[in-house]
Design a protein around this motif. Structure first.
Motif, PDB file in Angstrom:
ATOM      1  N   ALA A 110       0.835  -1.203   0.000  1.00  0.00           N
ATOM      2  CA  ALA A 110       0.000   0.000   0.000  1.00  0.00           C
ATOM      3  C   ALA A 110       0.866   1.248   0.000  1.00  0.00           C
ATOM      4  N   SER A 111       1.936   1.236   0.789  1.00  0.00           N
ATOM      5  CA  SER A 111       2.857   2.380   0.833  1.00  0.00           C
ATOM      6  C   SER A 111       3.470   2.626  -0.540  1.00  0.00           C
ATOM      7  N   SER A 112       3.846   1.535  -1.227  1.00  0.00           N
ATOM      8  CA  SER A 112       4.433   1.681  -2.564  1.00  0.00           C
ATOM      9  C   SER A 112       3.449   2.306  -3.537  1.00  0.00           C
ATOM     10  N   VAL A 113       2.154   1.971  -3.385  1.00  0.00           N
ATOM     11  CA  VAL A 113       1.134   2.593  -4.233  1.00  0.00           C
ATOM     12  C   VAL A 113       1.112   4.100  -3.991  1.00  0.00           C
ATOM     13  N   LEU A 114       1.162   4.511  -2.727  1.00  0.00           N
ATOM     14  CA  LEU A 114       1.173   5.944  -2.412  1.00  0.00           C
ATOM     15  C   LEU A 114       2.395   6.639  -2.981  1.00  0.00           C
ATOM     16  N   VAL A 115       3.548   5.998  -2.849  1.00  0.00           N
ATOM     17  CA  VAL A 115       4.782   6.588  -3.382  1.00  0.00           C
ATOM     18  C   VAL A 115       4.685   6.725  -4.895  1.00  0.00           C
ATOM     19  N   ALA A 116       4.136   5.724  -5.561  1.00  0.00           N
ATOM     20  CA  ALA A 116       3.991   5.781  -7.012  1.00  0.00           C
ATOM     21  C   ALA A 116       3.076   6.913  -7.434  1.00  0.00           C
ATOM     22  N   VAL A 117       1.958   7.093  -6.720  1.00  0.00           N
ATOM     23  CA  VAL A 117       1.040   8.197  -7.041  1.00  0.00           C
ATOM     24  C   VAL A 117       1.701   9.535  -6.701  1.00  0.00           C
ATOM     25  N   GLY A 118       2.497   9.541  -5.618  1.00  0.00           N
ATOM     26  CA  GLY A 118       3.113  10.784  -5.164  1.00  0.00           C
ATOM     27  C   GLY A 118       4.119  11.371  -6.113  1.00  0.00           C
ATOM     28  N   LYS A 119       4.601  10.599  -7.055  1.00  0.00           N
ATOM     29  CA  LYS A 119       5.549  11.137  -8.022  1.00  0.00           C
ATOM     30  C   LYS A 119       4.908  12.234  -8.875  1.00  0.00           C
ATOM     31  N   ARG A 120       3.569  12.197  -8.978  1.00  0.00           N
ATOM     32  CA  ARG A 120       2.874  13.246  -9.736  1.00  0.00           C
ATOM     33  C   ARG A 120       1.918  14.045  -8.863  1.00  0.00           C
ATOM     34  N   PHE A 121       1.208  13.344  -7.991  1.00  0.00           N
ATOM     35  CA  PHE A 121       0.205  14.006  -7.140  1.00  0.00           C
ATOM     36  C   PHE A 121       0.745  14.124  -5.711  1.00  0.00           C
ATOM     37  N   THR A 122       1.861  14.856  -5.588  1.00  0.00           N
ATOM     38  CA  THR A 122       2.532  14.950  -4.284  1.00  0.00           C
ATOM     39  C   THR A 122       1.640  15.593  -3.234  1.00  0.00           C
ATOM     40  N   ASN A 123       1.011  16.710  -3.567  1.00  0.00           N
ATOM     41  CA  ASN A 123       0.213  17.432  -2.570  1.00  0.00           C
ATOM     42  C   ASN A 123      -0.953  16.592  -2.067  1.00  0.00           C
ATOM     43  N   GLN A 124      -1.655  15.898  -2.991  1.00  0.00           N
ATOM     44  CA  GLN A 124      -2.788  15.088  -2.559  1.00  0.00           C
ATOM     45  C   GLN A 124      -2.328  13.960  -1.627  1.00  0.00           C
ATOM     46  N   VAL A 125      -1.195  13.340  -2.016  1.00  0.00           N
ATOM     47  CA  VAL A 125      -0.676  12.249  -1.182  1.00  0.00           C
ATOM     48  C   VAL A 125      -0.266  12.785   0.185  1.00  0.00           C
ATOM     49  N   VAL A 129      -1.454  11.651   3.850  1.00  0.00           N
ATOM     50  CA  VAL A 129      -0.505  11.051   4.783  1.00  0.00           C
ATOM     51  C   VAL A 129      -0.352  11.885   6.041  1.00  0.00           C
ATOM     52  N   LEU A 130      -0.290  13.227   5.878  1.00  0.00           N
ATOM     53  CA  LEU A 130      -0.125  14.094   7.047  1.00  0.00           C
ATOM     54  C   LEU A 130      -1.343  14.049   7.956  1.00  0.00           C
ATOM     55  N   ASN A 131      -2.485  13.702   7.413  1.00  0.00           N
ATOM     56  CA  ASN A 131      -3.663  13.511   8.270  1.00  0.00           C
ATOM     57  C   ASN A 131      -3.427  12.386   9.268  1.00  0.00           C
ATOM     58  N   ARG A 132      -2.555  11.461   8.886  1.00  0.00           N
ATOM     59  CA  ARG A 132      -2.252  10.333   9.766  1.00  0.00           C
ATOM     60  C   ARG A 132      -0.913  10.533  10.489  1.00  0.00           C
ATOM     61  N   PHE A 133      -0.410  11.782  10.411  1.00  0.00           N
ATOM     62  CA  PHE A 133       0.854  12.126  11.069  1.00  0.00           C
ATOM     63  C   PHE A 133       0.616  13.368  11.928  1.00  0.00           C
ATOM     64  N   GLN A 134      -0.035  13.135  13.053  1.00  0.00           N
ATOM     65  CA  GLN A 134      -0.480  14.249  13.891  1.00  0.00           C
ATOM     66  C   GLN A 134       0.440  14.416  15.094  1.00  0.00           C
ATOM     67  N   PRO A 135       0.665  15.659  15.547  1.00  0.00           N
ATOM     68  CA  PRO A 135       1.524  15.909  16.709  1.00  0.00           C
ATOM     69  C   PRO A 135       1.008  15.201  17.957  1.00  0.00           C
ATOM     70  N   GLY A 136       1.948  14.736  18.712  1.00  0.00           N
ATOM     71  CA  GLY A 136       1.610  14.114  19.991  1.00  0.00           C
ATOM     72  C   GLY A 136       1.151  12.684  19.907  1.00  0.00           C
ATOM     73  N   MET A 137       1.051  12.149  18.715  1.00  0.00           N
ATOM     74  CA  MET A 137       0.604  10.768  18.534  1.00  0.00           C
ATOM     75  C   MET A 137       1.635  10.001  17.690  1.00  0.00           C
ATOM     76  N   LEU A 138       1.985   8.821  18.175  1.00  0.00           N
ATOM     77  CA  LEU A 138       2.916   8.014  17.378  1.00  0.00           C
ATOM     78  C   LEU A 138       2.256   7.613  16.062  1.00  0.00           C
ATOM     79  N   PRO A 139       2.888   7.899  14.962  1.00  0.00           N
ATOM     80  CA  PRO A 139       2.286   7.544  13.670  1.00  0.00           C
ATOM     81  C   PRO A 139       2.428   6.044  13.394  1.00  0.00           C
ATOM     82  N   HIS A 140       1.640   5.601  12.480  1.00  0.00           N
ATOM     83  CA  HIS A 140       1.798   4.228  11.972  1.00  0.00           C
ATOM     84  C   HIS A 140       3.158   4.123  11.277  1.00  0.00           C
TER      85      HIS A 140
END
Length: 1568
Positions: A110-125, A129-140
Motif C-alpha cells: 500500500a505504501s508503494s502505491v502511495l509513493v507511485a502516485v506521489g511522483k505526480r500528485f505529491t500534494n494530494q498524497v 498522509v499528514l492527516n495520519r501524522f499528527q503531533p503528539g501521537m505516534l504515527p503508523h
C-alpha cells in the motif's frame, strides 16, 4: 462500453486472486497488468472498487492486488486523472494503516502505491498522509516509510514539507518504545537528510532556490542529539546500524560549531561499532560522510583522532574477506574513501603510518597497506606529488615478496604510480622490470571458477601484469620516454620469454608513436644504449619465436608486428619490402588457429620470408653477421627443441644466401662439432640446415660431411660406419644416423641435375653400408634418408632417362625392413618411409618384374592391414596419426603400381590382393581394405584414358565385391563401400564414352544415400542398400549382371551378418529390376542358390533365397519350375523351402500349380518292366518327372500362403492328386532312388516320404489341410482310410471313405469335383477309372447329392460307365446304384479416433475441381479440433492430428501458415505447443481475419473437454487469436459469452487450465 467492460474483466480476474495455486495467482496479476497497460484508469478504478467491496479479503490477496496497482501506476502515472488518483490515494492510505503490524507486506504494498502516485500528485498524497501524522501521537510505521520513500523519489516536491514534518517528528522520538519503530524513525531521518542534501546540491534546478541548510539545522541537531545519546547505545544491532546510517548524512546538516563540538564523542562512538558488527558497510559509509563533513568545516578534532582512525580503518582493509559479494566490496570502497579524506587533510601522518607497514612479513597487512597506497596514489595525487621518492623507496621489500596476493597488489600499485609520474623518478626502471618479470611467469592452467564465480586465471599475477604493461604503454603518454627503448632489453634474455607477447605489443605501440613523432626519435642509438640487443640479435630472436606462433598468447603475430615496425633500425632497405610481405604472414595467422595451423607450412613461409629478406639486403657482410648471431643464439634454445630446430633451418637459409664459402664451411663445421646428436629434434634440424645450404653450396656441403668423417672424431675408423672404440656404441649410432639424415636432406634439397650425378657415387655409397644395422633409430634414419633420395631421383626432369641399376636391390631391402617390423603394434614410421621409398622407386627404370610387384603388394598390405586397432589415450592419438600416415604411404605405393597397368585387368589384380582383407572377419581390417579400395578406384577414375570404346569386362565382379559392404557393421566401411560403387559406375560410364566431367543423375543418387548409412538401425540400413541396388541395376550392362549376381551369392556366407543380409537384399532388388533378361541363366542361378543354402547356416539366408526364387519365378515361372524339378530327389529341406516360396503371391502360385499339374500329368506315371509284360511278377517303376512334380505340389500346398489359390484350383488339384494316388499304388521307386529312400528313413530326422503313392497321399492331405477341410482329413484318418488308399487291396475302400468324408464335411465342393472326375472316364489307366468310379459311387449313399441337386448328373455319369471294359469299374457302378436303395471385435476408441483423423487428412487428395470449396469448408471447421488435439493425451491421436494438419494446410493457400505447419509438425519433432499456436494464430488473423468469430466459438466448445491438456489449450488458443486480431474485429465475438465461459474455467480443478483462462482474460482488453 469501455468502463463496464474493463470492470467486468477486472472483477472476473480479481475473483480468481484467491486461487490456491501460486502460478494461477501470478497469472491473474499479470493479466491485471495487461488490462492496466491498455486501460490504466479503468483498471485501477476496478481494483479500488473491488478492494472496497471485499473488505474481508485476506491480506496476501490484497497485497497482490496492490502490487499490480503499483505496477500499473509506475508505467502510467502521467495518464492518470485526478479523480482516479484521489480514489487510489484514499484506498492505499486505508490499506496501509488497517493493521498495527510492523513491516507487513500488505502495508509495504500500500505504501508503494502511495509513493507511485506521489511522483505526480505529491500534494494530494501528502495531504492524506499528514492527516495520519499528527503531533503528539505516534504515527503508523508505514506512514513514516511512505514519507521517507516519497522524499527519496521526489526530493524537489517533498523538501518544502520537511521543516514541518521534522518539527512534528522530534517529540515523537521519545514516545517510540519498540526497536522496530525506532528503526523506522532512523530510516526516515536518513532519507530526509539525503533528500535535503540532494535539494541543496541542485538549487539551480530546485523550485525554491532560497532554501538554506540553516533552515533544518536546529531540527536535525535535535534529532541527532536524541539518536546519539539514546538509541546509539541500544542492544539491538539493527537499531544501532540504522542510527549510524542516519548520523552520516545528518552530520552534513549540523551547524559547524555543533559538529565540532560533537566530533570528539561521535568519532570514537562510530569506530567502536566496528567491534560490534560483522557487517560494516553502513558504519564505513557513515564514517566517511562524517569525516567529509569534518573536513568541510576544517575541524581541529581530526588531528587528535587521526591515529585511532588510521588504526581502525587500516584493520578494516586488512581483515580477511570471505567473499566478493557487492556488500563486502562496497564496504571496502567506503573505507578507502575515508583514507582519501584523511590523505587530503593529513598526508604526512598518513604516509608515516602506512609506509612502515610495507616492511612487515604479514601477508594481510602488506596486501592491505599496498591496497591503501594504490588508492591514495590515485585519489590524492596533488598531496602525494612531493612524496614520490619516499614512496618509491618504500617499495623495496614488497618487490621481493613471492606471495601471489602481494605480487598482485604490488603490480596494481605500480600501475597507479605509472599514471602519476612515479616511474619517471630514479628507481622507476626497477618497477618496470618487476612488471616484465611477472609477465614472464608461466601461463596458468585453465581453472574452474572460484567460489563466487570469479575467473581465477584472469586475476592471476601474470594476467594482471600483462594488462598493466599494455595499459601503461598505450594510455600513459608520460611513460613513453621511460619504456622506449628500454623494453627492448627484455626481448632476448631467455628468462623473459614468457613476456614476449605483451612486450612486443607494447613496443609496437611505442614504436608507432615514435614514428609519428619523427625519424630522429625512432632511430635507436646503439652506441648510447649498450644493453640493447643488436639488429641481428633482434631479428633472430623475433623470427625464431614466431615459429610457434600461438604459444604465449600469440607471440608469433606480436613478434612479426614488432619486426615490421623496427625495419628502419634493422636495415634501411627492408621497409618497403616488408610492407608487402609481412601483412601476408599476419593474415595467414589470423585465418588459422592453433588447431588448424600446419607448423610445417608456417615454418616454410617464415623461411621464404627470411630468404626474401636476405635477397633484398644482398649485403654479404650483413648476412654473415646475421648467420654468426644465429649460431651464437643456438645454445639459448636447448630448452625449446622445436624452436632450435627452426633456428637450424634459418641458419641453413642464411648460409645459403652468403657468398663467402669460407664462412659457409666454417659455420657448417662448427655445427657438426657442437650439435647434440642425442636430441632427435636437433638432429633433424641439423640435417635440414645442411639440406637447405646444399641448394646453393652442394659441393661445399658434401665436402664438409666428408671432412667430418675424416676428422678426429672418427680417427680410428676406416669408414663412416665403423664402430669407434672410444665411444659407446649407442653414441656412435646416433652420430651415424645424424650424418645419414644429412645426406638424405642434401639429396632432397640439392638441384636435381647436380644431385643425380652425385647420388650413387657420393650419397648412396655411404648409405648402402649401413643396411645391416639393428639399431631402430639408425634404421629409421636410414629408411627416411633413402626415401628422400628416392623421391629426389624420380622428381627431376631427367628422371625418365635415369637408369638406377640397384633399384631391385633397394626395393628388396625395403621389403626386408617392412617384414621385420612387428605385426602387433606400430611404433615407428619405418613402414611408412619404406613404402614411400618404394613408391618413388617404382617409377624409375628398369621396371619391376611381375612377381616382385606381387610380393611388394602382399608384404605391404600384410604389414599394415593386420595391425590391431590403436589404443585409447594420448599414446593412441600419436599412434593413430602414425597409422594414418602409414596408410597414406601404402595408398601412394598401390596407386603408383596401378599407374603402371591402367587397365581393367590391372585394377582387378589390385582388388584381388585386397579381397581377403575386404572379407576379413575383423571389422578394422575390412574398414582399412575398403579405404584402400576406394582410393584405388578414385585414382583409376581420375586417370582414366579411353581411346576406344572397350568393355569394362569385370565390372560385375568388382561391384559384387564392394556392394554388400554397404551394410557392414562398421560405419566407415559402409561409407567407403558406397564410394567404391560410385566410382565403379562412373568407370563404366567412362568406358561407354562419356566425358570425365559428365554427371549421371542415377549414379549421383549414391551420394545422397550415404546419409542413410550413418545409422546403425537395420531398417534404415537395408532400405538404403535396396536403393543402392536399384541404382546399380539401372546402370549395370546386361552382360555383367550374372557375374555380379554370382559374386554376390558368394557374399551370402560373409562372416559379417550385416553384409550377408545386404547381399540378399541387393540380389533380390537386382532380380526384381533386371531379372527379365536372365531367362537363360535361371538354371545356373537356382543351382547356385541351392548350393549356397547347403553351405550357409545363417537363418536370414533361407528367406532371402526364397524371395529370390519368387522374384525369378515372377518373370520366368516355367524356367524356375523346371529348374527346381531338376533338383535331386528326395528334395532336401532347402529345395522344399524354395518350392514353398512360390506360394507367396496368388497369381504366381496359380501358375506354379498349373505347371506342376501339367508336369505331373504330362508324362506316364510309371514304366512297366519286360518281366511284367511277359506275365510274371508286376514290376512298375515310377517316372521321375511326375514324381518330382508330386513332391513339389506337396511343398507348395503346405505353404499357408497358398490357401487362396488352392480354393480356386481345388477341383483340378483334388482330382489330379486322387488320380495320382490311384496310378501309383504298388509302383516302385527307381533303383537309384531306393538307396536314398532307405538312407533317409534311417536318419533321426527323415525327409518327406519318397514312395510314389505315399508322396501322392501326402500331397492330397496337404490339399485338404490347406483348403480348410481338416475334418475330412481327420475323419479319413480315424477310419484308417489313408493307409487303405496306399494298398492295392484296400484302395477302393480308402477312396470310398474319402468320398464319404467329403460328402459329410465338404459338400459344397463336390459339384466341381464331380465335374472334374467326370472327365476321367476315358482315362487310359484302368486304375484311374476305378478310383473315380469308386468315389462317385460312394456319394450316392449320402443325402448331399440331393441337397446339392447332383443326383441326376451323377447317375448319368455312372450309367455311362456301365459299358467300361473294366469289370471293376462296372462293379463299382452297380455298388453305387445299390447305395441309392439303402465377430471381429470392435476397435478401441483410440484407434477409431486415430483412423478417423488420418482419413480426414487423406481426403484432401480426393477433392479436385468442384469439391475443393466444400473440402475447404471442412478444413476450416476441423482446424480448431485438430490444433487442440495436438495436446491429446493419446500419442497416436496427436500424431494423427499432425498428419491431418499438414495434409490440409495447402487448401488454405497461405504460404506462411504452411511453412509454420511444416516447421513445427514434422514427424518425430517435439512441438513447443505455445510457440506453435502463437505463430499459427498470427498467420490466421493476418490472412483470415473474418474467421475470428468462428474460431473462437469453436474453441468455446472445447472449454468443457474431458481432457485437461485440451481444456487448457482452448483458452490459450482463444487468447492468441485475440492477441493477433484487430480491434475492429470485436463484433465477430460474443464477448459476454466468452467472459462467462472463461469465468467457469477459472474454477476448473486443474491449475494449468485456470492459469490459461486468466491469461486470456487479460488479453480481452484489446476489445475494450
Amino acid at each position: 462500453m469501455s468502463r463496464p467492460y474493463i470492470k467486468k474483466l477486472s472483477f472476473t480476474l480479481l475473483d480468481s486472486i484467491t486461487d490456491k495455486d501460486p502460478m494461477v495467482q501470478e497469472q491473474v496479476c499479470s493479466a491485471l497488468c495487461s488490462l492496466g497497460e491498455a486501460q490504466p484508469d479503468e483498471t485501477l478504478r476496478a481494483c479500488e472498487e473491488y478492494l472496497r467491496q471485499h473488505d474481508k479479503l485476506a491480506h496476501p490477496y490484497r497485497t497482490k492486488i496492490l502490487r499490480a496497482m503499483e505496477t500499473i501506476l509506475s508505467s502510467h502515472i502521467h495518464d492518470l486523472d485526478k479523480d482516479t488518483a484521489s480514489a487510489v490515494i484514499l484506498l492505499a492510505s486505508s490499506e496501509m494503516t488497517r493493521t498495527k503490524e510492523l513491516d507487513c507486506d500488505w502495508q509495504q504494498a500500500a505504501s508503494s502505491v502511495l509513493v507511485a502516485v506521489g511522483k505526480r500528485f505529491t500534494n494530494q498524497v501528502m495531504e492524506e498522509v499528514l492527516n495520519r501524522f499528527q503531533p503528539g501521537m505516534l504515527p503508523h510505521s508505514s506512514v513514516l516509510h511512505t514519507l521517507a520513500n516519497l522524499s527519496m523519489s521526489n526530493a524537489f516536491d517533498m523538501v518544502p514539507f520537511l521543516p514541518s514534518i521534522l518539527s512534528t517528528m522530534l517529540p515523537m522520538l521519545g514516545m517510540a518504545k519498540q526497536d522496530a519503530l525506532k528503526v523506522v524513525f532512523c530510516c526516515a531521518l536518513q532519507h530526509f537528510s539525503e533528500s535535503i542534501l540532494e535539494y541543496l546540491a541542485n538549487l539551480d534546478q530546485a523550485p525554491d532556490p532560497t532554501v538554506r541548510k540553516d533552515t533544518f539545522g536546529a531540527d536535525i541537531f535535535g534529532a541527532y542529539d536524541f539518536l546519539f545519546h539514546h538509541w546509539l547505545q541500544s542492544r539491538d544491532a539493527k537499531l544501532r546500524l540504522a542510527v549510524v546510517a542516519a548520523l552520516g548524512p545528518m552530520s552534513h546538516l549540523l551547524p559547524s560549531e555543533r559538529l565540532e563540538e560533537q566530533l570528539p564523542k561521535l568519532l570514537p562512538a562510530v569506530l567502536g561499532l566496528y567491534k560490534k558488527h560483522a557487517e560494516t558497510f553502513q558504519i564505513s559509509k557513515s564514517l566517511g560522510q562524517i569525516l567529509e563533513a569534518a573536513v568541510n568545516v576544517s575541524s581541529r578534532t581530526l588531528e587528535v583522532q587521526l591515529e585511532a582512525l588510521l588504526v581502525a580503518l587500516h584493520s578494516q582493509i586488512c581483515v580477511p574477506v570471505e567473499s566478493s559479494s557487492p556488500l563486502v566490496m562496497n564496504s571496502q570502497k567506503e573505507v578507502l574513501r575515508c583514507f582519501t579524506v584523511l590523505a587530503c587533510c593529513s598526508p604526512d601522518r598518513l604516509l608515516a603510518f602506512l609506509l612502515p607497514r610495507l616492511d612487515t612479513n604479514n601477508e594481510r597487512l602488506r596486501v592491505g597497506t599496498l591496497q591503501i597506497l594504490r588508492h591514495i596514489v590515485n585519489s590524492a595525487a596533488a598531496q602525494m606529488e612531493i612524496k614520490k621518492p619516499f614512496i618509491l623507496s618504500s617499495m623495496r621489500l614488497p618487490l621481493l615478496d613471492t606471495n601471489d596476493k602481494v605480487k598482485r597488489a604490488v603490480v596494481q600499485v605500480i600501475s597507479a604510480m605509472a599514471h602519476h609520474g612515479y616511474l619517471e623518478q630514479p628507481g622507476g626502471e626497477v618497477m618496470v622490470e618487476y612488471i616484465v618479470q611477472q609477465c614472464a611467469l608461466p601461463a596458468e592452467e585453465p581453472q574452474k571458477p572460484g567460489p563466487d564465480g570469479e575467473d581465477l586465471a584472469a586475476d592471476s599475477v601474470r594476467a594482471v601484469s600483462i594488462r598493466t604493461l599494455y595499459l601503461v604503454s598505450t594510455t600513459v603518454d608520460r611513460m613513453n620516454s621511460v619504456l622506449w627503448p628500454y623494453l627492448l632489453e627484455f626481448l632476448t634474455p631467455v628468462r623473459f620469454t614468457g613476456a614476449l607477447t605483451p612486450l612486443c605489443r607494447s613496443l609496437v605501440h611505442l614504436a608507432l608513436k615514435r614514428q609519428e613523432a619523427g625519424a630522429d626519435d625512432f632511430l635507436i642509438q646503439y652506441n648510447a644504449n649498450a644493453n640493447l640487443p643488436s639488429p641481428f640479435a633482434l631479428t633472430t630472436r623475433l623470427l625464431v619465436v614466431s615459429s610457434n606462433p600461438y604459444l604465449g598468447d600469440g607471440r608469433g603475430a606480436a613478434s612479426l608486428r614488432l619486426l615490421k615496425v623496427m625495419h628502419q633500425n634493422i636495415h634501411p632497405l627492408l621497409g618497403q619490402r616488408w610492407e608487402t610481405t609481412m601483412p601476408v604472414l599476419l593474415e595467414y595467422l589470423d585465418e588459422h588457429t592453433e588447431e588448424t595451423l600446419s607448423l610445417k607450412e608456417w615454418e616454410e613461409k617464415l623461411l621464404v620470408f627470411l630468404r626474401d629478406t636476405l635477397i633484398m639486403v644482398s649485403d654479404n657482410v650483413w648476412i654473415c653477421q646475421l648467420s654468426q648471431e644465429m649460431c651464437k643464439q643456438l645454445p639459448s634454445y636447448s630448452g625449446t627443441p622445436q624452436e632450435k630446430n627452426f633456428l637450424y633451418k634459418c641458419i641453413g637459409t642464411t648460409l645459403g644466401a652468403a657468398s663467402s664459402k669460407e664462412v659457409v664451411r666454417k659455420h657448417l663445421r662448427e655445427l657438426l662439432e657442437t650439435a647434440r646428436y642425442q636430441e632427435e629434434t636437433e638432429k633433424e634440424g641439423l640435417a635440414c640446415c645442411f639440406g637447405i645450404c646444399a641448394i646453393t653450396h652442394l659441393e661445399d656441403t658434401l665436402a664438409q660431411l666428408e671432412d667430418f668423417v675424416r676428422s678426429d672424431v672418427f680417427r680410428k675408423s676406416t669408414s663412416i660406419f665403423s664402430i669407434f672404440k672410444d665411444r659407446s656404441e649407442h653414441e656412435v649410432e646416433k652420430l651415424k644416423s645424424s650424418l645419414i639424415l644429412c645426406y638424405g636432406h642434401v639429396a632432397a634439397q640439392a638441384p636435381r641435375e647436380l644431385m643425380l650425378a652425385k647420388v650413387e657415387s657420393d650419397i648412396l655409397r655411404s648409405i648402402f653400408q649401413c643396411f645391416n644395422t639393428k639399431d631402430p633409430a639408425l634404421k629409421l634414419c636410414l629408411v627416411q634418408s633413402l626415401c628422400m633420395v628416392s623421391q629426389a631421383m624420380c622428381s627431376g626432369a631427367q628422371a625418365s632417362s635415369f637408369h638406377f641399376s640397384r633399384k631391385a636391390e633397394l626395393v628388396a631391402q625395403m621389403m626386408e625392413f617392412i617384414r621385420a617390423e612387428p605385426q602387433d603394434y606400430l611404433r615407428t614410421p619405418i613402414r611408412k618411409k619404406a613404402m614411400l621409398a618404394c613408391t618413388y622407386l617404382v617409377t624409375l627404370e628398369p621396371a619391376l618384374e611381375e612377381q616382385t610387384q606381387a610380393d611388394v603388394i602382399h608384404s605391404c598390405l600384410h604389414s599394415v592391414m593386420a595391425l590391431p586397432p590403436g589404443p585409447e589415450g594420448e599414446d593412441g592419438v600419436c599412434q593413430e596419426s602414425l597409422y594414418l600416415d602409414t596408410v597414406c604411404a601404402l595408398e601412394d605405393l598401390l596407386t603408383s603400381l596401378l599407374r603402371q597397368n591402367m587397365t581393367p585387368q590391372g585394377l582387378q589384380i589390385m582388388v584381388e590382393h585386397l579381397s581377403p582383407w575386404i572379407k576379413s572377419p575383423r571389422g578394422h581390417e575390412r574398414a582399412r581394405a575398403l579405404g584402400l579400395g576406394a582410393c584405388l578406384l578414385q585414382f583409376f577414375l581420375e586417370h582414366l584414358q579411353v581411346s576406344t570404346l572397350v568393355p569394362f569386362h569385370n565390372l560385375g565382379l568388382l561391384v559384387g565385391l564392394f556392394a554388400p559392404r554397404c551394410a557392414d557393421t562398421w560405419t566407415t566401411t559402409r561409407q567407403e563401400a558406397v564410394g567404391c560403387v560410385y566410382s565403379l559406375l562412373y568407370l563404366q560410364l567412362g568406358y561407354e564414352g562419356f566425358s570425365r566431367d559428365h554427371r549421371d543423375d542415377v549414379a549421383e543418387r549414391l551420394l545422397t544415400l550415404k546419409d542413410g548409412l550413418v545409422h546403425a538401425d537395420p531398417t534404415i540400413l537395408f532400405h538404403t542398400c535396396h536403393s543402392i541396388a536399384q541404382v546399380i541395376a539401372k546402370r549395370l550392362p546386361s552382360d555383367q549382371l550374372i557375374s555380379l549376381l554370382l559374386t554376390m551369392f558368394e557374399s551370402l556366407g560373409d562372416p559379417d551378418k550385416n553384409c550377408s543380409r545386404a547381399a540378399t537384399v541387393m540380389i533380390n532388388c537386382l532380380l526384381k529390376e533386371r531379372g527379365n533378361v536372365l531367362l537363360e541363366k535361371v538354371p545356373e542361378i537356382v543351382s547356385v542358390l541351392r548350393a549356397k543354402l547347403r553351405d550357409t547356416q545363417e537363418e536370414h539366408v533361407l528367406p532371402a533365397a526364397q524371395h529370390s526364387v519368387y522374384l525369378l519365378a515372377s518373370q520366368h515361372c516355367e524356367a524356375v519350375v523346371s529348374s527346381l524339378l531338376g533338383s535331386p530327389l528326395p528334395f532336401d529341406s532347402h529345395t522344399c523351402a524354395l518350392w514353398r516360396a512360390l506360394a507367396v503371391e496368388p497369381s504366381l502360385t496359380a501358375q506354379v500349380l498349373e505347371l506342376l499339374l501339367e508336369k505331373m500329368s504330362k508324362d506316364v506315371p510309371f514304366k512297366e518292366s519286360r518281366a511284367f509284360l511277359l506275365g510274371s511278377t508286376a514290376d512298375r517303376v515310377a517316372t521321375l518327372l511326375p514324381l518330382a512334380a508330386t513332391c513339389a505340389l506337396n511343398e507348395v500346398l503346405s505353404a499357408p500362403s497358398s490357401g487362396t489359390v488352392v480354393l480356386e484350383l481345388y477341383p483340378q488339384l483334388f482330382v489330379a492328386l486322387l488320380l495320382r494316388v490311384s496310378c501309383t499304388v504298388g509302383v516302385q521307386l527307381p533303383r537309384n532312388l531306393q538307396a536314398k529312400e532307405r538312407k533317409s528313413t534311417s536318419l533321426a530326422k527323415a525327409a518327406r516320404n519318397l514312395d510314389p503313392c505315399s508322396s501322392a497321399v501326402d500331397a492330397l492331405q496337404a490339399l485338404l489341410l490347406r483348403s480348410g477341410s481338416q475334418d475330412v482329413l481327420r475323419c479319413v484318418e480315424l477310419e484308417g482310410g489313408w493307409e487303405l488308399l496306399r494298398t492295392s487291396a484296400g484302395h477302393e475302400d480308402g477312396v470310398a471313405q474319402l468320398a464319404s468324408s467329403m460328402a459329410k464335411y465338404a459338400g459344397p465342393r463336390l459339384p466341381l469335383v464331380m465335374k472334374a472326375l467326370g472327365c476321367t472316364q476315358n482315362s487310359v489307366y484302368e486304375i484311374q477309372r476305378v478310383t473315380s468310379t469308386a468315389f462317385l459311387a460312394e456319394l450316392l449313399s449320402s443325402n448331399v447329392v440331393n441337397d446339392l441337386m447332383l443326383l441326376e448328373p451323377l447317375l448319368d455319369n455312372l450309367t455311362a460307365r456301365l459299358k467300361d471294359s473294366s469289370a471293376s469299374v462296372r462293379r463299382l457302378v452297380l455298388r453305387g446304384l445299390a447305395n441309392m436303395a439303402s465377430g471381429s471385435p470392435d476397435k478401441e476408441k483410440v484407434e477409431f479416433r486415430t483412423a478417423s483423423i488420418r482419413l480426414f487428412g487423406h481426403l484432401n487428395k480426393a477433392c479436385p475441381g468442384e469439391c475443393e470449396d466444400v473440402f475447404l469448408e471442412q478444413v476450416v471447421g476441423g482446424l480448431v479440433p485438430l490444433l487442440l488435439h495436438l495436446r491429446d493425451p493419446q500419442v497416436p491421436v496427436a500424431s494423427a492430428c499432425k498428419f491431418a494438419l499438414c495434409m490440409c494446410v495447402p487448401h488454405l493457400e497461405c504460404a506462411e501458415l504452411a511453412a509454420a505447419f511444416y516447421k513445427y509438425l514434422q514427424e518425430g519433432r517435439s512441438v513447443h505447443f505455445g510457440e506453435f499456436l502463437n505463430s499459427t494464430c498470427k498467420h490466421l488473423m493476418h490472412h483470415f481475419p473474418d474467421l475470428l468469430g468462428r474460431l473462437v466459438s469453436t474453441n468455446l466448445f472445447y472449454f468443457k473437454s474431458s481432457w485437461d491438456d485440451v481444456r487448457a489449450a482452448a483458452p490459450m488458443f482463444t487468447g492468441f487469436l485475440v492477441l493477433h486480431a484487430e480491434p475492429e474485429q470485436r463484433t465477430q465475438v460474443d464477448l459476454e459469452q466468452l467472459i462467462v465461459a472463461l469465468q467457469l474455467l477459472l474454477k476448473d480443478p486443474v491449475p494449468g487450465v485456470r492459469e490459461k483462462a486468466a491469461e486470456t482474460l487479460g488479453r480481452l482488453v484489446k476489445f475494450a
